[in-house]
Design a protein around this motif. Structure first.
Motif, PDB file in Angstrom:
ATOM      1  N   GLY A   1     102.933  -7.758  63.729  1.00 38.85           N
ATOM      2  CA  GLY A   1     102.466  -7.797  62.343  1.00 38.85           C
ATOM      3  C   GLY A   1     100.978  -8.052  62.238  1.00 38.85           C
ATOM      4  N   VAL A   2     100.405  -8.663  63.281  1.00 39.80           N
ATOM      5  CA  VAL A   2      98.954  -8.884  63.299  1.00 39.80           C
ATOM      6  C   VAL A   2      98.229  -7.542  63.189  1.00 39.80           C
ATOM      7  N   VAL A   3      98.730  -6.530  63.876  1.00 34.71           N
ATOM      8  CA  VAL A   3      98.099  -5.209  63.843  1.00 34.71           C
ATOM      9  C   VAL A   3      98.207  -4.606  62.450  1.00 34.71           C
ATOM     10  N   ILE A   4      99.368  -4.753  61.813  1.00 37.34           N
ATOM     11  CA  ILE A   4      99.546  -4.223  60.460  1.00 37.34           C
ATOM     12  C   ILE A   4      98.551  -4.869  59.502  1.00 37.34           C
ATOM     13  N   ILE A   5      98.438  -6.190  59.565  1.00 32.94           N
ATOM     14  CA  ILE A   5      97.549  -6.913  58.656  1.00 32.94           C
ATOM     15  C   ILE A   5      96.095  -6.533  58.892  1.00 32.94           C
ATOM     16  N   VAL A   6      95.663  -6.583  60.151  1.00 31.13           N
ATOM     17  CA  VAL A   6      94.263  -6.284  60.474  1.00 31.13           C
ATOM     18  C   VAL A   6      93.927  -4.839  60.113  1.00 31.13           C
ATOM     19  N   SER A   7      94.819  -3.904  60.429  1.00 37.96           N
ATOM     20  CA  SER A   7      94.573  -2.485  60.133  1.00 37.96           C
ATOM     21  C   SER A   7      94.435  -2.247  58.638  1.00 37.96           C
ATOM     22  N   ALA A   8      95.329  -2.836  57.854  1.00 36.63           N
ATOM     23  CA  ALA A   8      95.292  -2.639  56.400  1.00 36.63           C
ATOM     24  C   ALA A   8      94.030  -3.237  55.783  1.00 36.63           C
ATOM     25  N   VAL A   9      93.658  -4.431  56.227  1.00 33.31           N
ATOM     26  CA  VAL A   9      92.474  -5.095  55.657  1.00 33.31           C
ATOM     27  C   VAL A   9      91.203  -4.331  56.011  1.00 33.31           C
ATOM     28  N   ILE A  10      91.064  -3.939  57.276  1.00 34.17           N
ATOM     29  CA  ILE A  10      89.872  -3.189  57.688  1.00 34.17           C
ATOM     30  C   ILE A  10      89.807  -1.859  56.942  1.00 34.17           C
ATOM     31  N   ALA A  11      90.942  -1.171  56.858  1.00 35.25           N
ATOM     32  CA  ALA A  11      90.968   0.139  56.192  1.00 35.25           C
ATOM     33  C   ALA A  11      90.556   0.023  54.733  1.00 35.25           C
ATOM     34  N   TYR A  12      91.024  -1.021  54.059  1.00 37.16           N
ATOM     35  CA  TYR A  12      90.662  -1.195  52.647  1.00 37.16           C
ATOM     36  C   TYR A  12      89.155  -1.356  52.485  1.00 37.16           C
ATOM     37  N   PHE A  13      88.566  -2.246  53.267  1.00 37.76           N
ATOM     38  CA  PHE A  13      87.134  -2.521  53.097  1.00 37.76           C
ATOM     39  C   PHE A  13      86.269  -1.345  53.549  1.00 37.76           C
ATOM     40  N   VAL A  14      86.691  -0.625  54.582  1.00 41.18           N
ATOM     41  CA  VAL A  14      85.945   0.560  54.995  1.00 41.18           C
ATOM     42  C   VAL A  14      86.024   1.633  53.916  1.00 41.18           C
ATOM     43  N   ALA A  15      87.201   1.799  53.309  1.00 39.51           N
ATOM     44  CA  ALA A  15      87.352   2.782  52.226  1.00 39.51           C
ATOM     45  C   ALA A  15      86.449   2.442  51.047  1.00 39.51           C
ATOM     46  N   LYS A  16      86.358   1.159  50.729  1.00 41.85           N
ATOM     47  CA  LYS A  16      85.485   0.741  49.620  1.00 41.85           C
ATOM     48  C   LYS A  16      84.015   0.942  49.994  1.00 41.85           C
ATOM     49  N   LEU A  17      83.681   0.715  51.266  1.00 38.78           N
ATOM     50  CA  LEU A  17      82.310   0.893  51.723  1.00 38.78           C
ATOM     51  C   LEU A  17      81.902   2.363  51.663  1.00 38.78           C
ATOM     52  N   ILE A  18      82.784   3.228  52.117  1.00 39.26           N
ATOM     53  CA  ILE A  18      82.484   4.657  52.129  1.00 39.26           C
ATOM     54  C   ILE A  18      82.342   5.201  50.712  1.00 39.26           C
ATOM     55  N   THR A  19      83.216   4.755  49.827  1.00 43.17           N
ATOM     56  CA  THR A  19      83.163   5.235  48.439  1.00 43.17           C
ATOM     57  C   THR A  19      82.157   4.461  47.591  1.00 43.17           C
ATOM     58  N   ARG A  20      81.513   3.465  48.199  1.00 37.35           N
ATOM     59  CA  ARG A  20      80.495   2.649  47.525  1.00 37.35           C
ATOM     60  C   ARG A  20      81.028   2.025  46.230  1.00 37.35           C
ATOM     61  N   ALA A  21      82.252   1.546  46.322  1.00 33.65           N
ATOM     62  CA  ALA A  21      82.891   0.878  45.177  1.00 33.65           C
ATOM     63  C   ALA A  21      83.073  -0.594  45.507  1.00 33.65           C
ATOM     64  N   GLU A  22      82.889  -1.428  44.521  1.00 36.35           N
ATOM     65  CA  GLU A  22      83.019  -2.866  44.732  1.00 36.35           C
ATOM     66  C   GLU A  22      84.488  -3.283  44.702  1.00 36.35           C
ATOM     67  N   PRO A  23      84.921  -4.117  45.642  1.00 35.80           N
ATOM     68  CA  PRO A  23      86.324  -4.587  45.615  1.00 35.80           C
ATOM     69  C   PRO A  23      86.622  -5.319  44.311  1.00 35.80           C
TER      70      PRO A  23
ATOM     71  N   ALA B   1      88.865  -7.954  41.790  1.00 34.48           N
ATOM     72  CA  ALA B   1      89.463  -9.284  41.911  1.00 34.48           C
ATOM     73  C   ALA B   1      90.945  -9.180  42.267  1.00 34.48           C
ATOM     74  N   SER B   2      91.636  -8.223  41.671  1.00 32.48           N
ATOM     75  CA  SER B   2      93.071  -8.073  41.935  1.00 32.48           C
ATOM     76  C   SER B   2      93.335  -7.719  43.392  1.00 32.48           C
ATOM     77  N   ALA B   3      92.537  -6.792  43.932  1.00 36.20           N
ATOM     78  CA  ALA B   3      92.729  -6.382  45.322  1.00 36.20           C
ATOM     79  C   ALA B   3      92.433  -7.527  46.280  1.00 36.20           C
ATOM     80  N   LEU B   4      91.380  -8.278  46.013  1.00 36.93           N
ATOM     81  CA  LEU B   4      91.043  -9.407  46.875  1.00 36.93           C
ATOM     82  C   LEU B   4      92.123 -10.483  46.828  1.00 36.93           C
ATOM     83  N   LEU B   5      92.690 -10.705  45.657  1.00 39.67           N
ATOM     84  CA  LEU B   5      93.788 -11.668  45.536  1.00 39.67           C
ATOM     85  C   LEU B   5      95.003 -11.204  46.320  1.00 39.67           C
TER      86      LEU B   5
END
Length: 360
Positions: free
Chosen positions: A54-76, A78-82
């Protein structure tokens, strides 16, 4: 929409490759699964299979979310961070449980009270933050609502203490429900991916009909539905990548690290998208498996009290073990339970869409 595709695709790739690395490392370190002695004897051959995937699932999902936001230049949002806080926080409780099992070489990790305390602390912290006035958007919408929701808020405004109780109940209930379901190779992983995919659809639809951009009287009050869809897609992708290695015969288990985190994330999505009761339909398999355990325990205690001999409704619980005892192959059970989950998801999404179309 681009962030959703990026999040889901990247999480799948990271999980697919990362799980292979985790299998090698966990095997080298001796992080093998202990098997309950009272379970089906066919499971004893799985003893020593690497766990804590499950560590891989958690780390993969978190990294993917922030990279997607970085690429699209969108700010995370509050709901997503929660939601990510809840996902990682409950996952940390599961990680501690798994680590104790490995360290002490037993099938039980944290004591039930200690595990519940950990889940409660994270769930209440999540609830308090989700109801914090400082996190309201320009329209005054908070991440969580002070009403119960099915497809949207309804009923009376609830006291904060009662809202926190509902949040605690959903988070602990569904995290433990997915944990109970995680008893056969790929069962919980595949079923979870389907429900998270459903929440991607829900989030996209809510974003297109949000009260922030439309004057339609049937608009949705969810604060950040599109960003929640990005997180849901990231977790779904991570589950699919992990399933490559977790399908029968499993080369790694997600452990409580993964199952508790996935269940909590489902509850968080329901709370933040204001579809708490709809989750009962979408996650119907998890609810049914949990009820099977509750019925078994209650019936056994009642019959032992009144007749002196405890009797059982099922041969063994959770429910999937009952079918194992009837002679069903594990792969057959898993595929059929996936089909049931697919039907629950279809029913839930159908109800969600039908309510919009009819305007009721």
């Amino acid at each position: 929409m681009r962030a959703i595709l990026l999040g889901g695709g990247l999480a799948l790739l990271l999980s697919l490759l990362g799980t292979r690395v985790a299998i090698r490392q966990f095997t080298r370190l001796g992080y093998g699964q202990e098997i309950r002695d009272d379970g089906p004897t066919s499971h004893h051959t799985k003893r020593g299979t690497p766990t804590m995937g499950g560590v891989v699932i958690i780390v993969s999902a978190v990294i993917a979310y922030f990279v997607a936001k970085l690429i699209t230049r969108a700010e995370p949002s509050a709901s997503a961070l929660l939601l990510l806080f809840l996902f990682v926080g409950i996952g940390a409780v599961g990680f501690l449980d798994d680590f104790i099992k490995i360290f002490r070489q037993r099938s039980l990790g944290l004591r039930s009270k200690a595990k519940m305390i950990g889940q409660t602390v994270v769930a209440i912290a999540f609830g308090v933050l989700a109801l914090w006035d400082e996190l309201a958007d320009e329209a005054g919408r908070l991440p969580a609502a002070d009403q119960i929701s099915f497809l949207r808020d309804f009923g009376w405004t609830l006291p904060t203490a009662l809202v926190l109780f509902v949040i605690w109940f959903l988070v602990t209930g569904f995290s433990n429900a997915v944990n109970l379901t995680d008893g056969l190779d790929g069962l919980a992983t595949g079923a979870s991916a389907l429900v998270f995919a459903a929440y991607v659809v829900v989030g996209i639809w809510q974003a297109n009909q949000t009260c922030g951009v439309t004057l339609n009287p049937h608009c949705y009050e969810a604060r950040d539905p599109l960003d929640l869809a990005v997180v849901a897609a990231s977790i779904a992708g991570a589950c699919i990548g992990f399933l490559w290695w977790n399908a029968s015969p499993a080369q790694i288990f997600m452990g409580d690290t993964g199952s508790l985190a996935l269940g909590a994330a489902l509850a968080g999505l329901a709370i933040l998208s204001r579809t708490e009761l709809l989750l009962v339909v979408l996650g119907g398999l998890f609810v049914t498996i949990t009820l099977s355990v509750m019925l078994q325990v209650s019936f056994f205690k009642a019959t032992r009290r009144f007749t002196g001999v405890g009797r059982r409704i099922f041969r063994m619980t959770p429910l999937h073990h009952h079918f194992e005892m009837l002679g069903w192959e594990q792969v057959t059970i898993v595929i059929r339970f996936w089909v049931i989950t697919g039907l629950c998801v279809a029913a839930g999404v159908g109800i969600f869409y039908a309510e919009w179309v009819t305007g009721n």
